[in-house]
Design an enzyme around this catalytic site. Sequence first.
Site, PDB file in Angstrom:
ATOM      1  N   ARG A   1       5.552   3.014   0.050  1.00  0.00           N
ATOM      2  CA  ARG A   1       6.251   3.150  -0.098  1.00  0.00           C
ATOM      3  C   ARG A   1       7.178   4.385   0.905  1.00  0.00           C
ATOM      4  NH1 ARG A   1      10.729   0.021  -2.878  1.00  0.00           N
ATOM      5  NH2 ARG A   1       9.588  -0.236  -3.747  1.00  0.00           N
TER       6      ARG A   1
ATOM      7  N   LYS B   1       5.446  -1.847   8.366  1.00  0.00           N
ATOM      8  CA  LYS B   1       6.550  -1.168   7.405  1.00  0.00           C
ATOM      9  C   LYS B   1       8.135  -2.144   7.519  1.00  0.00           C
ATOM     10  CE  LYS B   1       7.243   3.350   8.290  1.00  0.00           C
ATOM     11  NZ  LYS B   1       6.986   4.364   8.583  1.00  0.00           N
TER      12      LYS B   1
ATOM     13  N   SER C   1      11.006   6.132   3.212  1.00  0.00           N
ATOM     14  CA  SER C   1      12.254   6.262   3.745  1.00  0.00           C
ATOM     15  C   SER C   1      12.523   4.994   3.800  1.00  0.00           C
ATOM     16  CB  SER C   1      12.769   7.433   4.070  1.00  0.00           C
ATOM     17  OG  SER C   1      11.807   7.239   5.189  1.00  0.00           O
ATOM     18  N   TYR C   2      11.729   4.591   4.958  1.00  0.00           N
ATOM     19  CA  TYR C   2      12.338   3.273   5.770  1.00  0.00           C
ATOM     20  C   TYR C   2      12.091   2.063   4.233  1.00  0.00           C
ATOM     21  CZ  TYR C   2      12.555   0.129   9.163  1.00  0.00           C
ATOM     22  OH  TYR C   2      13.096  -0.703  10.209  1.00  0.00           O
TER      23      TYR C   2
ATOM     24  N   ASP D   1       9.952  15.355   8.744  1.00  0.00           N
ATOM     25  CA  ASP D   1       9.309  14.803   7.583  1.00  0.00           C
ATOM     26  C   ASP D   1       7.796  15.508   7.578  1.00  0.00           C
ATOM     27  OD1 ASP D   1       9.271  12.538   4.752  1.00  0.00           O
ATOM     28  OD2 ASP D   1       9.776  14.221   4.565  1.00  0.00           O
TER      29      ASP D   1
ATOM     30  N   ILE E   1       0.844  -1.358   0.185  1.00  0.00           N
ATOM     31  CA  ILE E   1      -0.321  -0.157   0.368  1.00  0.00           C
ATOM     32  C   ILE E   1       0.919   1.195   0.649  1.00  0.00           C
ATOM     33  CG2 ILE E   1      -2.037  -0.684   1.320  1.00  0.00           C
ATOM     34  CD1 ILE E   1      -1.219   0.110   3.667  1.00  0.00           C
TER      35      ILE E   1
ATOM     36  N   LYS F   1       9.516  -0.710   1.814  1.00  0.00           N
ATOM     37  CA  LYS F   1       7.507  -0.482   1.576  1.00  0.00           C
ATOM     38  C   LYS F   1       6.780  -0.995   3.001  1.00  0.00           C
ATOM     39  CE  LYS F   1       8.938  -3.049  -2.110  1.00  0.00           C
ATOM     40  NZ  LYS F   1       9.540  -4.739  -3.307  1.00  0.00           N
ATOM     41  N   VAL F   2       5.652  -0.543   2.535  1.00  0.00           N
ATOM     42  CA  VAL F   2       4.694  -0.795   3.608  1.00  0.00           C
ATOM     43  C   VAL F   2       3.520  -2.012   3.558  1.00  0.00           C
ATOM     44  CG1 VAL F   2       2.513   0.835   5.208  1.00  0.00           C
ATOM     45  CG2 VAL F   2       4.621   1.777   4.504  1.00  0.00           C
TER      46      VAL F   2
END
Length: 937
Positions: free
Chosen positions: A622, A642, A624-625, A738, A620, A627-628
Amino acid sequence: MIPPNINVLIRSICINLVTSLPLNFAYIFIHFAVNALREIKRSLIDPMRNLSNWAKGDPCNSNWTGIICFGRSHNDGHFHVRELQLMRLNLSGELAPEVGQLLYLEILDVMWNNLTGRIPLEIGRISSLKLLLLNGNKFTGSLPPELGNLQNLNRLQVDENNITGSVPFSFGNLRSIKHLHLNNNTISGEIPVELSKLPKLVHMILDNNNLTGTLPLELAQLPSLTILQLDNNNFEGSTIPEAYGHFSRLVKLSLRNCGLQGSIPDLSRIENLSYLDLSWNHLTGTIPESKLSDNMTTIELSYNHLTGSIPQSFSDLNSLQLLSLENNSLSGSVPTEIWQDKSFENNKLQVYDLNNNFSDATGNLRTPDNVTLYLRGNPICKSTSIPMVTQFFEYICGEKKQTSTNSNTPCSNVSCPFENVKVSPGICLCTAPLSIDYRLKSPSFFFFTPYIERQFREYITSSLQLETHQLAIDRLVDENRLRPRMYLKLVPKGRITFNKSEVIRIRDRFMSWSFNKTDFFGPYELLDFPLQGPYADLLAQTSGIRTIVWMMIVAGSVVAATVLSVTATLLYVRKRRENSHTLTKKRVFRTISREIKGVKKFSFVELSDATNGFDSSTLIGRGSYGKVYKGILSNKTEVAIKRGEETSLQSEKEFLNEIDLLSRLHHRNLVSLIGYSSDIGEQMLVYEYMPNGNVRDWLSANAADTLSFSMRSHVALGSAKGILYLHTEANPPVIHRDIKTSNILLDCQLHAKVADFGLSRLAPAFGEGDGEPAHVSTVVRGTPGYLDPEYFMTQQLTVRSDVYSFGVVLLELLTGMHPFFEGTHIIREVRTANECGTVLSVADSRMGQCSPDKVKKLAELALWCCEDRPETRPPMSKVVKELEGICQSVREPEMFSETTKLLCSKTSPSSSSVPSPLSLLPGSNLDSGFFHAVKPR
């Protein structure tokens, strides 16, 4: 060690990148526009050498004074001059016809110079022009009919010049015009009937000319007109049309000294009328008995031939501040019940000028401090038997006198590098003041009583967030019984000079008409705000493309070069490490021994099962850490997982600390951490699932549904509360770094929750002075468009950096735009609209009905958050308070009830998406008030 061949490759890439920059920028500007600007400079006389930097480089990249550009990369890849801002630069000479070659120009501002000659007819070619500001010069000749071609023109100001001839009929084609200011010239002829065809016209200001003929009755058809000001013209023998009683939105009708005759028409049907000036004419008959608008503040009927008595209905005008009937032939008694009526507020300023009228007076003539009464020339002033007249003789029966000002008793000539300013009796300060020249609301308060002066000082200083002793009234000038002209001086507190941010803040307040709302002293007209002495260079620093934009371009190029360098290096070392690296990602972390309270530790298998093996259908997002994924746990709970990528993996200790911190952050407007996993070398965070996605998607032009203003206000308030919690209640404090609309998520009830915060953004200890964390030096991180310019340049991160980013979020909510929009930035777009009084034009039309005042307040709050200097931005606590005020009268949407119960109860694992509540319920009556829908720019 890097082999020589790789080293050569890196150097070659970097050299080519850097050396290509000047070449690229040399060709991104259209040459004929450069030539046009140089012709403009050649025709001007510039004794102060303000335009000396127009000699080299190009306008957009060399910071030419007064030039502001924008990119058209989506169109032709070039930069274009968007604004030519040459206000008050002591320029003379003529405006060259080549100005018509600046085809992308939106603002042409040469106000308050000494320009002569004709207005170039070539300006009529600039179809994109929105603001044409030529006032305060010495232009001659007639108005070019070609200006009628400017279909996008919003404001035309040619006042305070030497223009002759008539008003062109072609001006009836200015379909977008809102402000038509042609006053203080020598324009002759009749008012063209064609002007009645302007659907958006708000101000028609044609006073102080030589206009003749009759008053066009068709003007009453103007649907948006709020001010009609025709004072001091020669409509000799003309009458006031009865149709003028049918203006739909008129607020001010000013026909002073126009040679008008006949009677006063019935104006009681003009619902919003608050200012009426028909003085110095030849009007006869009685004053109409019908009750005027409840908004009426000023009635000026002096110096006519009116007879009869004062209408009883005047006693019911509870907002009345000035009634001037001087020098008429009124009879009967002085109606003291007007000011003695209990319906008046005790603190309302009121002036009653009844000189030279009545034969008698009844009742008690004692007036409170807030009431000024003039009865000179009435028989009552010759009486010696009535008490109170003697006590208040100076104000009631004496000549009207101007309040003494500081200039009457100047300071002694003490040596001072700047100026000796008298701030109060007997007190002079050596300081560098800010001088302001402006006109007050006409024409009532040239004669200040002590009470009115106290109120005026409070009005100015409270609006500017100054103390009353920082204001000196230097001079007050009567301009032929027109609008009083005021000269003010503002002095810094405890210093000799104001700092830069204070100067910019105060100047912006005057130039954007953002004083506290009052009908008594406003609206005003700013005539001059000169920046001299130590403030002379402040505005020059903002010319051209903003320095921050240029720095971001250069920084981006350097980053690109660095990335290429690192990439080339990695290409070399990758082969050498490939075999030894295969087990890196899958190495088994030793078991975390410490239990973390409040969160659950998941196994890799549990989370894999929840996502069908991390199938792409469950992806669902993406960040900086990594993919989600959307997952459904064994207990049917929907979660967001995450999954950290290899480049995001931390050491065991760092990951543990991150979980420990996140587990202690609990607020209804923060996305909650449910658990984590650190099996088989993976690092995953498990959050509550947000079924309605992120705010950016809701604002997208492609969104099937959208958010009303009510919803957006509550989204703003909720996310602000979440950020405030991070700044002030989290232990330790957290700076998000952010904040953006894609990091503000909406739950099933459309409640806002802030996401993507963590350990890497820990704030330092609290500062000693303001209760906020001090700054911390850090590598710049964030998203372009939301990035605090001060943080970008200094790498010093503070909570005010989050405030800046949140201000951009507020602007997105207001406009629906992305931060970068058609080559410009959302802050610039909204700030320009706000300064022009047209902020509603950039509001997202999809918001439905909403209060214009609320929209303006939200825009002003957003721009306050986006101030360049961090110290001038509000803390998040203040932002929350302001948003609470905006939301106070904006009811939380009713759809947060039955529909959301259905949505929040959905747990079907087969459902990959949840229908929007907006698709199920209408949203047309969520707010009171409205503004005309205008598509976002």
